[in-house]
Each structure stands twice: as C-alpha cells, then as structure tokens.
Scaffold this motif. Structure first.
Motif, short mmCIF file in Angstrom:
data_model
loop_
_atom_site.label_atom_id
_atom_site.label_comp_id
_atom_site.label_asym_id
_atom_site.label_seq_id
_atom_site.Cartn_x
_atom_site.Cartn_y
_atom_site.Cartn_z
N ILE A 23 0.88 -1.16 0.00
CA ILE A 23 0.00 0.00 0.00
C ILE A 23 0.93 1.22 0.00
N THR A 24 0.67 2.14 -0.89
CA THR A 24 1.54 3.31 -1.00
C THR A 24 0.75 4.60 -0.84
N LEU A 25 1.43 5.59 -0.35
CA LEU A 25 0.81 6.89 -0.12
C LEU A 25 1.39 7.98 -1.03
N VAL A 26 2.53 7.72 -1.64
CA VAL A 26 3.22 8.74 -2.44
C VAL A 26 3.43 8.19 -3.86
N GLU A 27 2.59 8.61 -4.77
CA GLU A 27 2.62 8.09 -6.13
C GLU A 27 3.94 8.35 -6.85
N SER A 28 4.51 9.53 -6.69
CA SER A 28 5.73 9.87 -7.42
C SER A 28 6.90 8.94 -7.05
N ILE A 29 7.04 8.66 -5.77
CA ILE A 29 8.12 7.76 -5.34
C ILE A 29 7.85 6.35 -5.83
N THR A 30 6.63 5.91 -5.71
CA THR A 30 6.28 4.54 -6.12
C THR A 30 6.51 4.36 -7.62
N LYS A 31 6.17 5.35 -8.42
CA LYS A 31 6.40 5.25 -9.87
C LYS A 31 7.89 5.18 -10.19
N ARG A 32 8.69 5.89 -9.41
CA ARG A 32 10.14 5.88 -9.65
C ARG A 32 10.75 4.53 -9.27
N VAL A 33 10.30 3.94 -8.17
CA VAL A 33 10.87 2.69 -7.67
C VAL A 33 10.32 1.48 -8.45
N LYS A 34 9.10 1.58 -8.96
CA LYS A 34 8.46 0.54 -9.77
C LYS A 34 8.35 -0.80 -9.04
N PRO A 35 7.61 -0.85 -7.93
CA PRO A 35 7.39 -2.15 -7.29
C PRO A 35 6.51 -3.02 -8.17
N PRO A 36 6.54 -4.33 -7.97
CA PRO A 36 5.72 -5.23 -8.79
C PRO A 36 4.22 -4.93 -8.70
N ARG A 37 3.72 -4.68 -7.51
CA ARG A 37 2.31 -4.38 -7.29
C ARG A 37 2.19 -3.41 -6.12
N ALA A 38 1.38 -2.37 -6.31
CA ALA A 38 1.15 -1.42 -5.23
C ALA A 38 -0.23 -0.80 -5.39
N LEU A 39 -0.88 -0.58 -4.28
CA LEU A 39 -2.17 0.10 -4.28
C LEU A 39 -1.95 1.49 -3.71
N LEU A 40 -2.26 2.51 -4.49
CA LEU A 40 -2.13 3.90 -4.07
C LEU A 40 -3.41 4.32 -3.36
N VAL A 41 -3.26 4.79 -2.13
CA VAL A 41 -4.42 5.24 -1.37
C VAL A 41 -4.33 6.75 -1.14
N PRO A 42 -5.47 7.43 -1.07
CA PRO A 42 -5.49 8.90 -0.97
C PRO A 42 -5.52 9.42 0.47
N TYR A 43 -4.67 8.89 1.31
CA TYR A 43 -4.69 9.29 2.71
C TYR A 43 -3.36 9.92 3.10
N PRO A 44 -3.34 10.68 4.20
CA PRO A 44 -2.09 11.31 4.61
C PRO A 44 -1.07 10.29 5.12
N LEU A 45 0.19 10.71 5.14
CA LEU A 45 1.24 9.85 5.65
C LEU A 45 0.89 9.37 7.06
N GLY A 46 1.14 8.10 7.31
CA GLY A 46 0.83 7.53 8.61
C GLY A 46 -0.53 6.86 8.68
#
Length: 84
Positions: A23-46
C-alpha cells in the motif's frame, strides 16, 4: 516505512519467487521505484488504511490490496477505488 524502501525490498523479494504487494501513499516515489504491485491510497502519511476507527474502510483497503495478487498483468500501481 518509507515508500521507496518498501518498493525496493519488494523487487528483491520478487526476484526469488515470492509475490508481494504494498500500500503506497506517495505516487511519485512509487512510480520511480516501480514495485511489482502497489495500491495507491489517498490518505495522509501515517494512515495507509484510512481514518482510525473505521474497520469497514480498513478491511476494504486490505481486500483491494490482496486482490492485486489475482491479477497476472495488472499495472504495478493501482489507485484505490473511490467507492468508500
């Protein structure tokens, strides 16, 4: 945990044949790292599972995350459904 660290660990674990999802909170970082599978959620850090004391929402996010294992060719980053 850091979105970048988790994504890098995911890729290493997948290389030895173990499927991962995060589960990821920061789309820009996740796109750069390119994990195999991640769900982007629209919530604040933490708050990767949304607001506290909302088990219905939290279970829905977990179910949606685990459902990524069923998709063989799903894009690496999927945004959480907006039906909450």
């Amino acid at each position: 945990m850091c979105n970048q660290s988790v994504g890098l660990i995911q890729r290493a674990v997948e290389e030895v044949g173990i499927s991962t999802v995060s589960i990821t909170l920061v789309e820009s970082i996740t796109k750069r790292v390119k994990p195999p599978r991640a769900l982007l959620v629209p919530y604040p850090l933490g708050y990767p599972l949304g607001e506290p004391n909302n088990p219905t929402l939290q279970h829905a996010i977990i179910a949606e995350t685990l459902a990524l294992f069923e998709c063989d060719e799903a894009p690496p980053i999927l945004k959480a459904s907006q039906q909450r």
